[in-house]
Design a protein around this motif. Structure first.
Motif, PDB file in Angstrom:
ATOM      1  N   SER A   1      69.304 -35.270 -62.684  1.00  0.00           N
ATOM      2  CA  SER A   1      68.162 -34.881 -61.795  1.00  0.00           C
ATOM      3  C   SER A   1      68.837 -34.960 -60.095  1.00  0.00           C
ATOM      4  N   VAL A   2      69.790 -36.145 -60.164  1.00  0.00           N
ATOM      5  CA  VAL A   2      70.283 -36.294 -58.635  1.00  0.00           C
ATOM      6  C   VAL A   2      71.508 -35.260 -58.578  1.00  0.00           C
ATOM      7  N   ALA A   3      71.926 -34.598 -59.764  1.00  0.00           N
ATOM      8  CA  ALA A   3      73.034 -33.905 -59.432  1.00  0.00           C
ATOM      9  C   ALA A   3      72.649 -32.345 -59.050  1.00  0.00           C
ATOM     10  N   VAL A   4      71.906 -32.199 -58.171  1.00  0.00           N
ATOM     11  CA  VAL A   4      71.465 -30.916 -57.666  1.00  0.00           C
ATOM     12  C   VAL A   4      72.537 -30.138 -57.009  1.00  0.00           C
ATOM     13  N   LYS A   5      72.305 -28.876 -56.870  1.00  0.00           N
ATOM     14  CA  LYS A   5      73.292 -27.851 -56.121  1.00  0.00           C
ATOM     15  C   LYS A   5      73.362 -28.135 -54.791  1.00  0.00           C
ATOM     16  N   ALA A   6      74.568 -28.077 -54.259  1.00  0.00           N
ATOM     17  CA  ALA A   6      74.757 -28.409 -52.857  1.00  0.00           C
ATOM     18  C   ALA A   6      74.150 -27.375 -52.054  1.00  0.00           C
ATOM     19  N   THR A   7      73.458 -27.554 -50.870  1.00  0.00           N
ATOM     20  CA  THR A   7      72.962 -26.441 -50.016  1.00  0.00           C
ATOM     21  C   THR A   7      74.023 -25.740 -49.397  1.00  0.00           C
ATOM     22  N   PRO A   8      74.045 -24.351 -49.377  1.00  0.00           N
ATOM     23  CA  PRO A   8      75.331 -23.291 -49.170  1.00  0.00           C
ATOM     24  C   PRO A   8      75.615 -23.833 -47.631  1.00  0.00           C
TER      25      PRO A   8
ATOM     26  N   LEU B   1      77.733 -23.990 -37.256  1.00  0.00           N
ATOM     27  CA  LEU B   1      78.222 -24.309 -38.810  1.00  0.00           C
ATOM     28  C   LEU B   1      76.832 -25.169 -39.166  1.00  0.00           C
ATOM     29  N   SER B   2      76.400 -24.856 -40.148  1.00  0.00           N
ATOM     30  CA  SER B   2      75.218 -25.644 -40.919  1.00  0.00           C
ATOM     31  C   SER B   2      75.516 -26.943 -41.482  1.00  0.00           C
ATOM     32  N   SER B   3      77.040 -27.309 -41.836  1.00  0.00           N
ATOM     33  CA  SER B   3      77.491 -28.538 -42.204  1.00  0.00           C
ATOM     34  C   SER B   3      78.906 -28.454 -42.032  1.00  0.00           C
TER      35      SER B   3
ATOM     36  N   ILE C   1      79.437 -19.790 -46.881  1.00  0.00           N
ATOM     37  CA  ILE C   1      80.776 -19.933 -47.339  1.00  0.00           C
ATOM     38  C   ILE C   1      80.443 -20.697 -48.599  1.00  0.00           C
ATOM     39  N   GLN C   2      81.716 -20.175 -49.410  1.00  0.00           N
ATOM     40  CA  GLN C   2      81.735 -20.806 -50.835  1.00  0.00           C
ATOM     41  C   GLN C   2      83.291 -20.868 -51.311  1.00  0.00           C
TER      42      GLN C   2
END
Length: 239
Positions: A19-26, A67-69, A100-101
């Motif tokens: 549950s803590v391994a959620v997909k990272a925010t783009p 840049l968001s992060s 960005i990916q």
């Protein structure tokens, strides 16, 4: 009689980890087209047997902001890219927000590997209008006519093809002919936007192998280690 609650509790721990391994925010970035780096070449080309049209092939320069992060690589003062699709147009008169990916997320591992081979082997030959156009043509060929054995790339036929005889076409074809003998030495990234041309990021790519495992951060490692100790403690209590 002691009831065996170890396995159910372990299942709960596994679910907690998942549950803590959620997909990272783009990561998002605002960009605006500036110009073609050191000019470009006009190429006559077509996709999927449509009529040939004249297009500009070369490296693109963007200004960027917001840049968001933090990025997984360092950018230069300007952001330089190459177009990914042949048919999609790039909007040059407005600021656009891209995501960005990694390249393998967009292309899949095999095609992304071919693109990183192109970058690893021939990035040092870009910087001129001819070299930049050659890289763009080779990229379009890989994107639209990919073959997993990295053989048979031909700019004169296939889904993507060109009828031009520019020096950049000859150079691009020579690069494509050498792809199978080049090792991927970088992790490439892309910018995507559904309303504009997707871009392969050229500047700031890290000097890491495409297939190197991504290290687990220290907090995540400690968290997983802590869960392991908790499971061990629970098991001992049931003994």
């Amino acid at each position: 009689m002691i009831k065996n609650t170890f396995l159910p509790m372990m299942s709960g721990i596994v679910l907690l980890v998942m549950s803590v391994a959620v997909k990272a925010t783009p990561i998002t970035i605002d960009v605006r087209y500036q110009n073609m780096v050191n000019g470009s070449e006009t190429i006559s080309a077509s996709l999927n047997d449509t009529s040939s049209r004249s297009v500009l092939a070369g490296m693109i320069r963007f200004s960027y902001d917001n840049l968001s992060s933090p990025l997984p690589f360092e950018l230069d003062d300007d952001l330089t890219t190459f177009c990914i699709e042949f048919s999609q147009l790039i909007k040059t008169n407005q600021t656009l927000t891209y995501q960005i990916q990694s390249a393998d997320e967009l292309f899949g591992a095999a095609k992304a590997d071919a693109i990183t081979r192109l970058y690893s082997g021939f990035r040092d030959q870009t910087g001129t209008s001819i070299g930049n156009a050659a890289f763009q043509l080779a990229l379009w060929e890989i994107v639209h006519d990919f073959q997993s054995d990295l053989s048979g790339f031909l700019l004169e036929r296939g889904s993507f093809k060109t009828t031009s005889s520019n020096q950049s076409v000859t150079l691009a074809q020579s690069w494509l002919d050498q792809l199978a003998n080049i090792k991927s030495q970088h992790t490439m990234h892309v910018m995507t936007n559904s309303q504009s041309q997707n871009q392969l990021i050229f500047s700031g790519q890290p000097q890491t192998s495409f297939n190197d495992p991504v290290p687990v951060s220290a907090p995540a490692t400690l968290g997983i280690f802590g869960l392991g100790l908790l499971a061990l403690g629970l098991r001992r209590r049931q003994a």
